[in-house]
Motif scaffolding. Structure first.
Motif, PDB file in Angstrom:
ATOM      1  N   ILE A 199     -22.534 -13.889   5.968  1.00 15.66           N
ATOM      2  CA  ILE A 199     -21.612 -14.682   5.715  1.00 15.66           C
ATOM      3  C   ILE A 199     -20.323 -14.092   5.235  1.00 15.66           C
ATOM      4  CG2 ILE A 199     -21.133 -16.828   4.156  1.00 15.66           C
ATOM      5  CD1 ILE A 199     -23.477 -17.074   6.008  1.00 15.66           C
ATOM      6  N   GLU A 213     -15.850 -20.065   3.252  1.00 16.55           N
ATOM      7  CA  GLU A 213     -16.979 -19.153   3.860  1.00 16.55           C
ATOM      8  C   GLU A 213     -17.291 -19.534   5.136  1.00 16.55           C
ATOM      9  OE1 GLU A 213     -19.551 -17.042   0.065  1.00 16.55           O
ATOM     10  OE2 GLU A 213     -20.077 -18.649   1.030  1.00 16.55           O
ATOM     11  N   ARG A 214     -17.715 -18.370   5.971  1.00 20.24           N
ATOM     12  CA  ARG A 214     -18.046 -18.893   7.306  1.00 20.24           C
ATOM     13  C   ARG A 214     -19.082 -17.997   7.721  1.00 20.24           C
ATOM     14  NH1 ARG A 214     -15.239 -15.580  11.134  1.00 20.24           N
ATOM     15  NH2 ARG A 214     -13.962 -14.023  10.064  1.00 20.24           N
ATOM     16  N   ILE A 215     -20.087 -18.443   8.618  1.00 14.92           N
ATOM     17  CA  ILE A 215     -21.015 -17.467   9.180  1.00 14.92           C
ATOM     18  C   ILE A 215     -20.512 -16.822  10.366  1.00 14.92           C
ATOM     19  CG2 ILE A 215     -23.089 -17.659  10.470  1.00 14.92           C
ATOM     20  CD1 ILE A 215     -23.543 -20.489   9.616  1.00 14.92           C
ATOM     21  N   ARG A 253     -23.677 -24.529   7.136  1.00 13.53           N
ATOM     22  CA  ARG A 253     -22.332 -24.418   6.838  1.00 13.53           C
ATOM     23  C   ARG A 253     -22.140 -25.319   5.633  1.00 13.53           C
ATOM     24  NH1 ARG A 253     -20.718 -24.703  13.191  1.00 13.53           N
ATOM     25  NH2 ARG A 253     -20.437 -22.481  13.306  1.00 13.53           N
ATOM     26  N   THR A 287     -31.126 -16.941  -0.663  1.00 11.95           N
ATOM     27  CA  THR A 287     -30.373 -15.589  -0.732  1.00 11.95           C
ATOM     28  C   THR A 287     -31.118 -14.539  -0.282  1.00 11.95           C
ATOM     29  OG1 THR A 287     -31.257 -15.205  -3.040  1.00 11.95           O
ATOM     30  CG2 THR A 287     -29.123 -16.446  -2.637  1.00 11.95           C
ATOM     31  N   HIS A 325     -23.603 -25.832   3.198  1.00 15.10           N
ATOM     32  CA  HIS A 325     -24.255 -25.134   1.958  1.00 15.10           C
ATOM     33  C   HIS A 325     -23.582 -24.087   1.666  1.00 15.10           C
ATOM     34  CE1 HIS A 325     -27.340 -28.285   1.337  1.00 15.10           C
ATOM     35  NE2 HIS A 325     -27.463 -28.328   2.337  1.00 15.10           N
ATOM     36  N   LEU A 326     -22.557 -23.533   2.231  1.00 15.15           N
ATOM     37  CA  LEU A 326     -21.630 -22.326   1.787  1.00 15.15           C
ATOM     38  C   LEU A 326     -20.439 -22.692   0.969  1.00 15.15           C
ATOM     39  CD1 LEU A 326     -21.185 -20.928   5.521  1.00 15.15           C
ATOM     40  CD2 LEU A 326     -23.092 -20.441   3.829  1.00 15.15           C
ATOM     41  N   GLU A 327     -20.018 -21.676   0.474  1.00 20.96           N
ATOM     42  CA  GLU A 327     -19.084 -21.919  -0.554  1.00 20.96           C
ATOM     43  C   GLU A 327     -17.725 -22.103   0.112  1.00 20.96           C
ATOM     44  OE1 GLU A 327     -19.533 -21.850  -3.839  1.00 20.96           O
ATOM     45  OE2 GLU A 327     -21.522 -21.369  -3.769  1.00 20.96           O
ATOM     46  N   THR A 330     -16.991 -13.947   3.081  1.00 21.02           N
ATOM     47  CA  THR A 330     -16.561 -14.727   1.978  1.00 21.02           C
ATOM     48  C   THR A 330     -14.959 -14.728   2.039  1.00 21.02           C
ATOM     49  OG1 THR A 330     -16.295 -12.325   0.998  1.00 21.02           O
ATOM     50  CG2 THR A 330     -18.337 -13.679   0.822  1.00 21.02           C
TER      51      THR A 330
END
Length: 323
Positions: free
Chosen positions: A47, A26-28, A19, A113, A21-23, A49
């Protein structure tokens, strides 16, 4: 968060690390176990967006305590390789984050990625895929990294080879004698070190593998063993995989296809033989281990015995026709 079975669940510390390292925004939203990884757990993470779309990341975690030491080296190698490949024409995952010593995660992990496409391990369409594999390997060997990766490591020795039951004992003894000799001098290349159909993703215009016209490679994955060494090693490794998956003749054809694609192998026949036999001799030590992911992928006919027979046939042919 949805998941596909208990095996897909991401552990709490690792989840928190991902989490971070997400933009922003964003969420899993999901996790799915990926099959085929022989040395680590692989998860595809969905993920969500900010604009309501979905993108995917892949998480590799070394959960086997016996591999925690090697995991640090493997993850460093993969991270370095993915960074190197960013500026090349070789399609590979992009590095998002790496925790090689499990400082933040439950286990040593790498986040990258997700690439489109899928692997094809069936016999159908191999005639079309083979030259694509060869051209891709030539492109990998053309990469000139700013920082040279670690030297290759031999995967077997003359004393660890396991001659299959019922094999041509004379051919195997002769092959073992070949690798007792000092390794030939070579011109170093950037190596994948596990280049084989299970690590190459394809996009086919049709879902029918036999109708493979227009097929293209969308990426190459699993760079944890990236090394520096002779191109012959990668070629021999892929050739042996093809011989086991599809029959000995296909291993020989890949070597030819690599050269037809512009790849260069050792100049002397004895040198080429040295590198070519190293791979099947190494496979002799782990036939059952190699067969398992292929069986899980649907190639249930590839029993340990079938693999041993193909390995024997391939090695025997190499020794009978050293050129």
């Amino acid at each position: 968060m949805t998941n596909h079975g208990e095996a897909a669940i991401v552990r709490p510390l690792t989840l928190a690390w991902v989490r971070r390292h997400l933009e922003a925004g964003e969420r899993i939203v999901g996790a799915e176990a990926l099959h085929g990884g022989a040395t680590a757990e692989m998860r595809r993470l969905a993920i969500g967006t900010r604009d309501g779309g979905t993108r995917y990341l892949v998480l590799r975690s070394f959960v086997d305590p016996t591999r925690q030491g090697p995991a640090e080296d493997l993850l460093h190698r993969e991270a370095d390789a993915l960074t190197t490949l960013t500026a090349t024409d070789v399609a590979a995952p992009g590095l998002v984050a790496v925790d090689p010593t499990a400082e933040y995660c439950e286990y040593p992990s790498l986040l990258m990625t997700h690439l489109p496409g899928r692997t094809f391990l069936d016999d159908e369409g191999l005639e079309t895929r083979l030259p694509l594999l060869a051209r891709q390997l030539v492109a990998i060997h053309a990469v000139r990294p700013a920082g040279r990766p670690r030297e290759y490591v031999a995967l077997s020795t003359a004393d660890t080879v396991v001659t299959p039951e019922g094999a041509d004992a004379a051919a195997w003894a002769a092959a073992i004698d070949v690798i007792r000799e000092p390794a030939p001098r070579y011109e170093g290349r950037f190596l994948h070190r596990d280049f084989q159909p299970g690590n190459v993703l394809f996009d086919l215009p049709s879902e029918d593998p036999a109708a493979a016209t227009g097929a293209r490679i969308t990426g190459v994955v699993d760079w944890a063993a990236a090394s520096w060494g002779p191109a012959d090693l990668d070629v021999a490794h892929c050739s042996t995989n093809l011989a086991l998956l599809h029959g000995p003749a296909w291993g020989l054809r890949f070597t030819e296809a690599y050269q037809e694609a512009g790849g260069t192998l050792a100049a002397a026949a004895r040198e080429r033989l040295y590198w070519r036999v190293r791979s099947p001799l190494a496979f002799s030590e782990e036939v059952r281990w190699v067969a398992q992911p292929w069986q899980e992928a649907g190639r249930t006919e590839l029993t340990t015995r079938v693999m041993e027979e193909r390995l024997d046939a391939y090695l025997t042919f190499l020794m009978d026709t050293p050129d």
